[in-house]
Design an enzyme around this catalytic site. Structure first.
Site, PDB file in Angstrom:
ATOM      1  N   ARG A 175      -7.204  -3.979  -4.930  1.00 58.83           N
ATOM      2  CA  ARG A 175      -8.065  -3.250  -5.866  1.00 58.83           C
ATOM      3  C   ARG A 175      -7.394  -1.944  -6.274  1.00 58.83           C
ATOM      4  O   ARG A 175      -7.432  -1.563  -7.451  1.00 58.83           O
ATOM      5  CB  ARG A 175      -9.438  -2.967  -5.246  1.00 58.83           C
ATOM      6  CG  ARG A 175     -10.301  -4.197  -5.063  1.00 58.83           C
ATOM      7  CD  ARG A 175     -11.668  -3.836  -4.493  1.00 58.83           C
ATOM      8  NE  ARG A 175     -12.480  -3.100  -5.458  1.00 58.83           N
ATOM      9  CZ  ARG A 175     -13.602  -2.470  -5.148  1.00 58.83           C
ATOM     10  NH1 ARG A 175     -14.028  -2.438  -3.892  1.00 58.83           N
ATOM     11  NH2 ARG A 175     -14.290  -1.827  -6.071  1.00 58.83           N
ATOM     12  N   CYS A 233     -13.461   5.743  -2.596  1.00 56.20           N
ATOM     13  CA  CYS A 233     -13.405   4.281  -2.515  1.00 56.20           C
ATOM     14  C   CYS A 233     -13.998   3.755  -3.808  1.00 56.20           C
ATOM     15  O   CYS A 233     -13.769   4.320  -4.870  1.00 56.20           O
ATOM     16  CB  CYS A 233     -14.139   3.779  -1.279  1.00 56.20           C
ATOM     17  SG  CYS A 233     -15.878   4.278  -1.195  1.00 56.20           S
TER      18      CYS A 233
END
Length: 278
Positions: A175, A233
């Site tokens: 990611r 995050c």
């Protein structure tokens, strides 16, 4: 382990005259609320806390999991039985993200007597701990939040940290690199951020690595006690896991609460893909 408690230590504390308040914070990213699994079996006396509903404000311009308002968070913690002078232990049955979020929020709100059960429910069961399906009634805590107990930065502050300090990206490496993005509409990472997946914080059994090993891990990424460290995050949840691991290693860190889901709400903010900077 300053911020963690083992299953055996927890069992001893639960047998004491004044046991800690137990919070069951089961959470699956993109999954249903964890109350159903909680109802099938939890540590006796634990109350379920819903991360999406009680440990975050509604999603929107602030990202997918904005920090909850102090009043709403305080009410949720009082219902869970948290008092100004109570010890609190939080746990889950998965990757530890939910408990870390609760741990961080309580400390942010001024309640520092909170620990995470190392290894979660699996460690409790492995140690022979019993389970219960009985759900306690709402608590009658007297906790009043006083925000400011943990440092935070906004998007501009996160970008600045990436330039003058160290900004860690706690998401999965693929990611971070922008190869996949299963949750947010835009892939990539904040320019200058360093990839540091939370999966490297724990052993195969889900327990956190020893403090010395965590310190070595973070030192290899450039994080030491002499470094100003920030963490983000996808939405500010798994980043709390990283901050707890850093704390165990003796390294303070700042949270970007909105994280990637907030960063991408402004199209003019820069985005980078590919490996970590050298």
């Amino acid at each position: 382990m300053e911020f963690l408690i083992t299953a055996r230590e927890l069992a001893a504390e639960l047998a004491a005259p004044v046991p800690p308040v137990l919070l069951d914070v089961r959470y699956r990213m993109g999954g249903p609320p964890g109350h159903g699994e909680y109802a099938k079996g939890h540590i006796p006396g634990a109350r379920y806390v819903d991360l999406d509903a009680e440990l975050a404000a509604p999603p929107g311009a602030g990202g997918r999991h904005p920090l909850p308002g102090a009043d709403a968070f305080g009410a949720a913690m009082r219902r869970a039985g948290v008092g100004a002078g109570t010890d609190v232990v939080v746990y889950d049955d998965a990757n530890g993200w939910g408990p870390a979020r609760a741990w961080w929020l309580l400390r942010w709100a001024g309640h520092h007597r909170v620990k995470v059960l190392d290894g979660g429910l699996a460690a409790w069961k492995a140690a022979g701990g019993p389970l219960s399906t009985e759900e306690p009634p709402p608590g009658e805590g007297d906790f009043t939040p006083r925000p400011g107990g943990m440092p935070v930065v906004d998007a501009d502050g996160a970008a600045d940290l990436a330039r003058r300090g160290l900004l860690l990206d706690a998401r999965a490496a693929e990611r971070y690199r922008g190869e996949v993005e299963p949750v947010d509409p835009v892939a990539g990472h904040i320019p200058g951020a360093v990839s540091a997946p939370t999966t490297a914080n724990t052993a195969p059994d889900g327990t956190y690595l020893p403090a010395a090993e965590l310190a070595a891990r973070f030192a290899a990424l450039g994080a030491t006690t002499a470094t100003e460290v920030g963490v983000y995050c996808g939405s500010g949840v798994s980043a709390a896991h990283q901050i707890l691991a850093l704390a165990e290693a003796g390294i303070p860190a700042t949270l970007y609460p909105g994280s990637w889901s907030h960063w991408i709400t402004t199209p003019t903010r820069p985005i980078t893909t590919g490996p970590s900077p050298t």
